[in-house]
Design a protein around this motif. Structure first.
Motif, short mmCIF file in Angstrom:
data_model
loop_
_atom_site.label_atom_id
_atom_site.label_comp_id
_atom_site.label_asym_id
_atom_site.label_seq_id
_atom_site.Cartn_x
_atom_site.Cartn_y
_atom_site.Cartn_z
N ILE A 133 81.88 -39.24 48.91
CA ILE A 133 82.79 -40.33 48.58
C ILE A 133 82.97 -40.34 47.06
N PRO A 134 84.19 -40.15 46.55
CA PRO A 134 84.41 -40.23 45.10
C PRO A 134 83.99 -41.59 44.56
N GLN A 135 83.53 -41.62 43.34
CA GLN A 135 83.10 -42.88 42.74
C GLN A 135 84.25 -43.88 42.68
N HIS A 136 83.92 -45.13 42.93
CA HIS A 136 84.88 -46.23 42.81
C HIS A 136 86.00 -46.18 43.86
N GLU A 137 85.81 -45.46 44.95
CA GLU A 137 86.87 -45.37 45.94
C GLU A 137 87.01 -46.68 46.70
N ILE A 138 88.24 -47.07 46.96
CA ILE A 138 88.51 -48.29 47.72
C ILE A 138 88.20 -48.03 49.19
N ARG A 258 72.84 -38.99 53.67
CA ARG A 258 73.54 -39.75 52.65
C ARG A 258 73.35 -41.24 52.88
N THR A 259 73.32 -41.97 51.80
CA THR A 259 73.33 -43.43 51.85
C THR A 259 74.55 -43.89 51.06
N ILE A 260 75.06 -45.05 51.43
CA ILE A 260 76.32 -45.54 50.89
C ILE A 260 76.16 -46.98 50.44
N ILE A 261 76.78 -47.32 49.32
CA ILE A 261 76.88 -48.72 48.94
C ILE A 261 78.33 -49.16 49.13
N LEU A 278 87.31 -54.25 47.99
CA LEU A 278 86.04 -53.71 48.49
C LEU A 278 85.98 -52.23 48.16
N ARG A 279 84.89 -51.80 47.53
CA ARG A 279 84.74 -50.41 47.11
C ARG A 279 83.47 -49.81 47.70
N LYS A 280 83.37 -48.49 47.58
CA LYS A 280 82.25 -47.77 48.17
C LYS A 280 81.89 -46.57 47.30
N ALA A 281 80.67 -46.08 47.48
CA ALA A 281 80.23 -44.88 46.76
C ALA A 281 78.97 -44.35 47.43
N ASN A 282 78.75 -43.04 47.28
CA ASN A 282 77.47 -42.47 47.69
C ASN A 282 76.38 -43.00 46.78
N MET A 283 75.21 -43.23 47.33
CA MET A 283 74.08 -43.73 46.54
C MET A 283 72.81 -43.02 47.01
N PRO A 284 72.47 -41.89 46.40
CA PRO A 284 71.30 -41.13 46.85
C PRO A 284 69.98 -41.87 46.62
N ILE A 285 69.05 -41.67 47.53
CA ILE A 285 67.71 -42.22 47.38
C ILE A 285 66.97 -41.44 46.29
N ARG A 286 66.28 -42.15 45.44
CA ARG A 286 65.50 -41.53 44.37
C ARG A 286 64.01 -41.70 44.64
N ALA A 287 63.21 -40.88 44.01
CA ALA A 287 61.76 -41.01 44.10
C ALA A 287 61.32 -42.33 43.48
N THR A 288 60.33 -42.96 44.07
CA THR A 288 59.82 -44.23 43.54
C THR A 288 59.39 -44.09 42.09
N ASP A 324 77.59 -45.64 39.31
CA ASP A 324 77.70 -45.69 40.76
C ASP A 324 77.17 -46.99 41.33
N GLY A 325 76.72 -47.92 40.49
CA GLY A 325 76.24 -49.20 40.99
C GLY A 325 77.24 -50.31 40.82
N CYS A 326 78.39 -50.01 40.23
CA CYS A 326 79.34 -51.05 39.92
C CYS A 326 79.94 -51.71 41.15
N MET A 327 79.94 -50.98 42.28
CA MET A 327 80.51 -51.57 43.49
C MET A 327 79.47 -52.32 44.31
N GLY A 328 78.20 -52.19 43.96
CA GLY A 328 77.15 -52.77 44.79
C GLY A 328 76.71 -54.11 44.27
N ASP A 329 77.40 -55.18 44.64
CA ASP A 329 77.04 -56.48 44.09
C ASP A 329 75.73 -56.99 44.66
N ALA A 330 75.14 -57.97 43.97
CA ALA A 330 73.86 -58.54 44.37
C ALA A 330 73.90 -58.97 45.83
N GLY A 331 72.86 -58.63 46.55
CA GLY A 331 72.79 -59.00 47.96
C GLY A 331 73.51 -58.06 48.89
#
Length: 383
Positions: A133-138, A258-261, A278-288, A324-331
């Motif tokens: 998913i391209p960044q900031h895609e609607i 893949r994980t998505i926000i 409403l927007r979406k983006a890939n959000m890969p899991i990172r190591a703790t 890549d976090g700009c579309m993922g609002d709190a909650g």
């Protein structure tokens, strides 16, 4: 797709589709597109065929039972894995798992068709199975039917400042900081919204009043642990193509490619601006360990005194730290698309905090750790 369009496509199939083999019967093995193995089923009993028709494709035919197409049904949507086997007799199955299967039924609606003698299951799936998913895609129409907007202040002109996920007929999952950070308790939950500036026939949003806000019992105001909460709505939600629940991730391990926000906000609960779409983006899991390093300074304060806890938190974000976090609002949800139940998402995390607006990595509350508490609140009388 409306019923008239669906019927027209069935008529095209009746004229143009070719049989995969002669003299077959319902239940016989068959070979579909690309040599895929399937079973001959009436089209009304094949969700994958409905999915193909919606995309303008013609499912491979076995034969016609009168005017009813009998198609070579693979038993799942294109690209989906086979359904998971049913639990063995006596095996424990979580309430959340059972509810996930139940809510998966809302992907379809039933309509009467002149071509068949019983109601046809119409596929309402809009899940995008593309791996990138391209960044900031609607987001597409109806692509994230569980995503919620939380409105504060005046009910008629609310201030939209947080996100959430519909997880049942009556409850929305969100962040505890969306309730205790000075905003107060949200008054309204909006579901089925995609663009705050327009009203269209595809996405018809609905607003629901909040009857009660329930913080996790171990959450402390100003502290970043146990950052999870539930909103009880004043009435049950009516499920539509635009509005239906997501599933809850019940396993600690997130074994997903893949994980998505998806969301409306800038990705930091201290910022009070949202996107109008409403927007979406890939959000890969990172190591703790990546989040432990990123939040080393914050871990010296009372807000994160024990550092990043792997059992209750998920670290996510691109390695490059792009916006890549700009579309993922709190909650809002960190989610994975499921192969079974068909066309459903599983919420693996609830956005909690980051280093700043749009700066990866980010920390999400790990939903699987809190499933027992969620079940006790949302479905208290079920075991």
């Amino acid at each position: 797709m409306g019923s008239s369009s669906f019927v027209r496509l069935l008529l095209v199939m009746a004229v143009a589709a070719t049989s995969t083999a002669a003299e077959k019967a319902i239940g016989d093995a068959c070979e579909g597109e690309g040599g895929a193995q399937g079973t001959c089923r009436p089209i009304a009993d094949c969700p994958a065929a409905h999915h193909a028709v919606r995309l303008g494709a013609r499912p491979a035919n076995c034969f016609y039972d009168g005017f009813t197409p009998v198609v070579c049904c693979p038993g799942a949507a294109p690209g989906a894995s086979p359904p998971a086997p049913a639990p063995a007799a006596g095996a424990f199955e979580r309430v959340a798992t059972r509810k996930c299967s139940k809510y998966g039924e809302a992907v379809f609606r039933h309509e009467i068709s002149p071509l068949v003698s019983h109601p046809v299951k119409l596929d309402q799936c809009a899940l995008n199975r593309l791996s990138f998913i391209p960044q900031h895609e609607i987001a597409q129409a109806n692509e994230f039917p569980h995503v919620a907007l939380l409105g504060y202040g005046d009910e008629k002109t609310p201030s939209w400042e947080c996100g959430g996920s519909l997880i049942s007929e009556r409850f929305v999952l969100t962040s505890a900081n969306c309730i205790s950070s000075g905003k107060g308790i949200p008054k309204i939950v909006r579901l089925g919204e995609r663009d705050l500036n327009t009203t269209d026939e595809i996405n018809e949003h609905e607003d629901y009043k909040v009857a009660k806000a329930i913080l996790h019992p171990e959450f402390e105001n100003g502290v970043l642990y146990n950052d999870i909460a539930l909103l009880r709505l004043a009435k049950d939600v009516a499920f539509t193509a635009s509005i239906r629940p997501a599933c809850l991730h019940t396993q600690k391990d997130i074994q997903a490619q893949r994980t998505i926000i998806s969301g409306w906000g800038p990705g930091d609960w201290t910022i009070h601006e949202i996107s109008t779409q409403l927007r979406k983006a890939n959000m890969p899991i990172r190591a703790t360990e990546d989040c432990k390093k990123a939040f080393k300074t914050l871990a010296t304060t009372n807000r994160l005194a024990n550092g990043i806890e792997e059992d209750t938190m998920v670290c996510a974000g691109t390695e490059r730290g792009k916006q890549d976090g700009c579309m993922g609002d709190a909650g809002g949800p960190l989610q994975v698309p499921l192969s079974s139940p068909y066309c459903m998402y599983s919420v693996v995390g609830v956005y909690s905090f980051g280093k700043g607006t749009c700066v990866a990595p980010f920390v999400y509350t790990r939903v699987s750790h809190f499933v027992p508490w969620i079940e006790s609140v949302v479905w208290p009388n079920e075991k």
